[in-house]
Design a protein around this motif. Structure first.
Motif, PDB file in Angstrom:
ATOM      1  N   SER A  20       0.837  -1.203   0.000  1.00  0.00           N
ATOM      2  CA  SER A  20       0.000   0.000   0.000  1.00  0.00           C
ATOM      3  C   SER A  20       0.870   1.251   0.000  1.00  0.00           C
ATOM      4  CB  SER A  20      -0.912   0.020   1.235  1.00  0.00           C
ATOM      5  OG  SER A  20      -1.594   1.243   1.356  1.00  0.00           O
ATOM      6  N   VAL A  21       0.461   2.224  -0.797  1.00  0.00           N
ATOM      7  CA  VAL A  21       1.082   3.546  -0.771  1.00  0.00           C
ATOM      8  C   VAL A  21       0.199   4.463   0.059  1.00  0.00           C
ATOM      9  CG1 VAL A  21       1.512   5.608  -2.159  1.00  0.00           C
ATOM     10  CG2 VAL A  21       2.405   3.405  -2.902  1.00  0.00           C
ATOM     11  N   ILE A  22       0.790   5.135   1.026  1.00  0.00           N
ATOM     12  CA  ILE A  22       0.046   6.063   1.881  1.00  0.00           C
ATOM     13  C   ILE A  22       0.248   7.469   1.341  1.00  0.00           C
ATOM     14  CG2 ILE A  22      -0.298   6.909   4.235  1.00  0.00           C
ATOM     15  CD1 ILE A  22       0.998   4.363   5.255  1.00  0.00           C
ATOM     16  N   PRO A  23      -0.744   8.035   0.665  1.00  0.00           N
ATOM     17  CA  PRO A  23      -0.593   9.377   0.102  1.00  0.00           C
ATOM     18  C   PRO A  23      -0.701  10.455   1.164  1.00  0.00           C
ATOM     19  CG  PRO A  23      -2.796   8.550  -0.346  1.00  0.00           C
ATOM     20  CD  PRO A  23      -2.055   7.445   0.346  1.00  0.00           C
ATOM     21  N   GLN A  24      -0.318  11.649   0.793  1.00  0.00           N
ATOM     22  CA  GLN A  24      -0.379  12.782   1.720  1.00  0.00           C
ATOM     23  C   GLN A  24      -1.826  13.020   2.141  1.00  0.00           C
ATOM     24  OE1 GLN A  24       1.333  16.330   0.066  1.00  0.00           O
ATOM     25  NE2 GLN A  24       2.075  17.033   2.039  1.00  0.00           N
ATOM     26  N   LYS A  30      -5.661   5.108   9.087  1.00  0.00           N
ATOM     27  CA  LYS A  30      -6.601   4.885   7.998  1.00  0.00           C
ATOM     28  C   LYS A  30      -6.030   3.903   6.987  1.00  0.00           C
ATOM     29  CE  LYS A  30      -9.851   6.976   7.537  1.00  0.00           C
ATOM     30  NZ  LYS A  30     -11.212   6.743   8.015  1.00  0.00           N
ATOM     31  N   ALA A  31      -4.732   4.054   6.675  1.00  0.00           N
ATOM     32  CA  ALA A  31      -4.081   3.133   5.731  1.00  0.00           C
ATOM     33  C   ALA A  31      -4.103   1.707   6.272  1.00  0.00           C
ATOM     34  CB  ALA A  31      -2.654   3.591   5.463  1.00  0.00           C
ATOM     35  N   GLN A  32      -3.932   1.577   7.588  1.00  0.00           N
ATOM     36  CA  GLN A  32      -3.957   0.258   8.217  1.00  0.00           C
ATOM     37  C   GLN A  32      -5.340  -0.374   8.103  1.00  0.00           C
ATOM     38  OE1 GLN A  32      -1.457  -1.506   9.387  1.00  0.00           O
ATOM     39  NE2 GLN A  32      -2.767  -3.209   9.997  1.00  0.00           N
ATOM     40  N   GLU A  33      -6.384   0.448   8.217  1.00  0.00           N
ATOM     41  CA  GLU A  33      -7.749  -0.049   8.068  1.00  0.00           C
ATOM     42  C   GLU A  33      -7.960  -0.617   6.672  1.00  0.00           C
ATOM     43  OE1 GLU A  33     -10.268   3.222   8.932  1.00  0.00           O
ATOM     44  OE2 GLU A  33      -9.635   3.387  11.023  1.00  0.00           O
ATOM     45  N   TYR A  34      -7.470   0.114   5.661  1.00  0.00           N
ATOM     46  CA  TYR A  34      -7.609  -0.359   4.288  1.00  0.00           C
ATOM     47  C   TYR A  34      -6.883  -1.688   4.095  1.00  0.00           C
ATOM     48  CZ  TYR A  34      -9.311   4.321   3.032  1.00  0.00           C
ATOM     49  OH  TYR A  34     -10.035   5.481   2.941  1.00  0.00           O
ATOM     50  N   LEU A  35      -5.692  -1.793   4.700  1.00  0.00           N
ATOM     51  CA  LEU A  35      -4.904  -3.015   4.554  1.00  0.00           C
ATOM     52  C   LEU A  35      -5.574  -4.201   5.252  1.00  0.00           C
ATOM     53  CD1 LEU A  35      -1.277  -1.627   4.881  1.00  0.00           C
ATOM     54  CD2 LEU A  35      -2.189  -2.932   2.952  1.00  0.00           C
ATOM     55  N   HIS A 293     -17.841  -3.100  14.410  1.00  0.00           N
ATOM     56  CA  HIS A 293     -16.639  -2.845  13.621  1.00  0.00           C
ATOM     57  C   HIS A 293     -16.056  -1.490  14.018  1.00  0.00           C
ATOM     58  CE1 HIS A 293     -13.889  -2.385  10.252  1.00  0.00           C
ATOM     59  NE2 HIS A 293     -14.154  -3.622   9.881  1.00  0.00           N
ATOM     60  N   PRO A 294     -14.753  -1.415  14.259  1.00  0.00           N
ATOM     61  CA  PRO A 294     -14.156  -0.143  14.698  1.00  0.00           C
ATOM     62  C   PRO A 294     -14.283   0.992  13.685  1.00  0.00           C
ATOM     63  CG  PRO A 294     -12.453  -1.770  14.189  1.00  0.00           C
ATOM     64  CD  PRO A 294     -13.749  -2.498  14.210  1.00  0.00           C
ATOM     65  N   ASN A 295     -14.518   0.645  12.408  1.00  0.00           N
ATOM     66  CA  ASN A 295     -14.597   1.674  11.369  1.00  0.00           C
ATOM     67  C   ASN A 295     -16.004   1.808  10.794  1.00  0.00           C
ATOM     68  OD1 ASN A 295     -11.711   1.732  11.608  1.00  0.00           O
ATOM     69  ND2 ASN A 295     -11.623  -0.033  10.252  1.00  0.00           N
ATOM     70  N   PHE A 296     -17.017   1.530  11.623  1.00  0.00           N
ATOM     71  CA  PHE A 296     -18.371   1.497  11.083  1.00  0.00           C
ATOM     72  C   PHE A 296     -18.824   2.856  10.554  1.00  0.00           C
ATOM     73  CE2 PHE A 296     -19.156   2.515  15.569  1.00  0.00           C
ATOM     74  CZ  PHE A 296     -20.104   3.524  15.487  1.00  0.00           C
ATOM     75  N   GLU A 297     -18.310   3.954  11.111  1.00  0.00           N
ATOM     76  CA  GLU A 297     -18.717   5.270  10.616  1.00  0.00           C
ATOM     77  C   GLU A 297     -18.186   5.513   9.203  1.00  0.00           C
ATOM     78  OE1 GLU A 297     -19.341   8.430  13.903  1.00  0.00           O
ATOM     79  OE2 GLU A 297     -17.633   7.245  14.590  1.00  0.00           O
ATOM     80  N   ASP A 298     -16.984   5.005   8.909  1.00  0.00           N
ATOM     81  CA  ASP A 298     -16.468   5.075   7.544  1.00  0.00           C
ATOM     82  C   ASP A 298     -17.322   4.234   6.608  1.00  0.00           C
ATOM     83  OD1 ASP A 298     -14.410   6.730   8.287  1.00  0.00           O
ATOM     84  OD2 ASP A 298     -12.928   5.133   8.492  1.00  0.00           O
TER      85      ASP A 298
END
Length: 396
Positions: A20-24, A30-35, A293-298
């Motif tokens: 994964s590339v973490i953009p600015q 958040k990147a960890q959630e995607y992974l 889920h910890p990211n349910f709002e997303d």
């Protein structure tokens, strides 16, 4: 050219490295959630994640997505651990895919290809299989120079399976003809589905929507007493299921739809247009949220964005927070630096304060607050039923 491996994935699951590339502007959290979601996708496809690599870049490298130093690092891990494939969290361009695979000498997938593979695995009906096949062909078309060597289905493995043919011909004209054929076939299915929907009469239609793996099928079974597949996997439900439901002598139609996900490939949404018509044409939407889920709002935001794309956000929506039995109070920091736990009651009050429509909090598996949910659904359907049939001069 990437080396092909031939083995039975039922005996030896394919091993994967995630990149994964973490953009600015995107936090590491958040990147960890995607992974974590990408890892779940790999598991759903039947693979095992052996390593994760991230790199902070303002923009992904145009040629190789990540920098040369990171490529070398990943390559070393691949060779040492004998990794079968590398999965990138974003869609790669045809040239990036070609360059990366040439360097790694193993199979390289991106998020879109992985999701397509899962859809292919779960497609059961002729409609779903046609939709997946069309999406796969549209994905492959600009990647012909790289993909032709991978289209022998008997080699199998993640990213290689397909719901239709055993092999896709290496001729661009034939691929385009196939795309045209599948589009015509889906148009015919659309017309058949439209006729079926008209034949259902004037009953109120309710559609379950939500992020993938939030418990929609469990709720479907609970309300309709049907037997819809339930699995702890992403996209376990691919085909729309419609059931006639009766609550207190009031009949209505309830449909369970494919789950949404962040970064869902646009061409896949287009191919599943006919499936998502159940959402577009529904009178009421039940937005199911996995509150554990910890990211349910997303997830709520991702679903709302998809509903907006479908022009379905203006419908009456009942928000159902499911899995309260598994809710774990997160810790938040106040302005004074004090750490407090956000209890379920705290969240309920917060949600009510921010939203005009009250939400329902349930556990579908433990059957907690299910009667309250059914009553809310009944009241909503009655209101719409009375509006629709007011010209007949009676109300329920």
């Amino acid at each position: 050219m990437a080396k092909e491996k031939s083995y039975d994935t039922a005996i030896k699951p394919e091993t994967a490295v995630l990149v994964s590339v973490i953009p600015q502007g995107v936090s590491e959290i958040k990147a960890q959630e995607y992974l974590e979601e990408l890892q779940f996708l790999v598991e759903t496809a039947g693979g095992v994640t052996k390593g994760i690599f991230t790199q902070k870049l303002t923009n992904p490298d145009r040629a190789t997505f990540v920098g040369t130093g990171k490529l070398e690092e990943i390559k070393g891990f691949i060779d040492a651990e004998e990794i079968d494939m590398v999965v990138f969290d974003d869609e790669l361009s045809p040239s990036q895919l070609r360059n990366i695979e040439k360097f790694f000498q193993v199979k390289v997938l991106d998020r879109s290809n992985l999701i397509l593979d899962i859809f292919a695995k779960h497609a059961k009906t002729a409609q779903a299989k046609t939709q997946v096949e069309l999406a796969q062909l549209q994905y492959m078309l600009p990647r012909l120079t790289r993909l032709w060597t991978h289209l022998e289905r008997q080699r199998g493995g993640i990213g290689m399976r397909g719901p239709g043919e055993s092999q896709i011909e290496s001729d661009r004209r034939i691929i385009l003809n196939k795309i045209t054929l599948f589009k015509e076939r889906l148009d015919l299915i659309d017309k058949q589905n439209e006729t079926q929907r008209k034949n259902r009469g004037e009953m109120i239609r309710v559609a379950l929507v939500g992020y993938t793996n939030v418990g929609k099928s469990t709720i479907m079974n609970l309300i309709s007493k049907s037997d819809v597949l339930i699995e702890n996997k992403l996209f376990a439900t691919l085909d729309t299921t419609v059931r006639k439901v009766v609550i207190d002598n009031l009949p209505f139609l309830l449909s369970d739809t494919v789950g949404f996900i962040r970064k869902l490939p646009h061409h896949l949404v287009e191919c599943f247009k006919s499936t998502l018509d159940e959402v577009r044409e529904a009178d009421v939407l039940i937005h199911v949220v996995d509150i554990s889920h910890p990211n349910f709002e997303d997830h709520i935001q991702a679903v709302n964005e998809t509903l907006k794309d479908l022009d379905a956000l203006d419908k009456p929506i009942i928000t159902v927070f499911n899995k309260i039995d598994a809710y774990k109070a997160p810790i938040e920091e106040t302005e004074d630096g004090e750490e407090i736990k956000v209890t379920l009651e705290d969240f309920k009050n917060s949600w009510m304060a921010k939203n005009s429509d009250p939400a329902i909090f349930i556990s579908a598996t433990d059957k907690v607050n299910v009667e309250e949910f059914k009553q809310k659904l009944y009241d909503t359907v009655v209101e719409l039923h009375n509006e629709r049939f007011s010209y007949l001069g009676y109300k329920l």
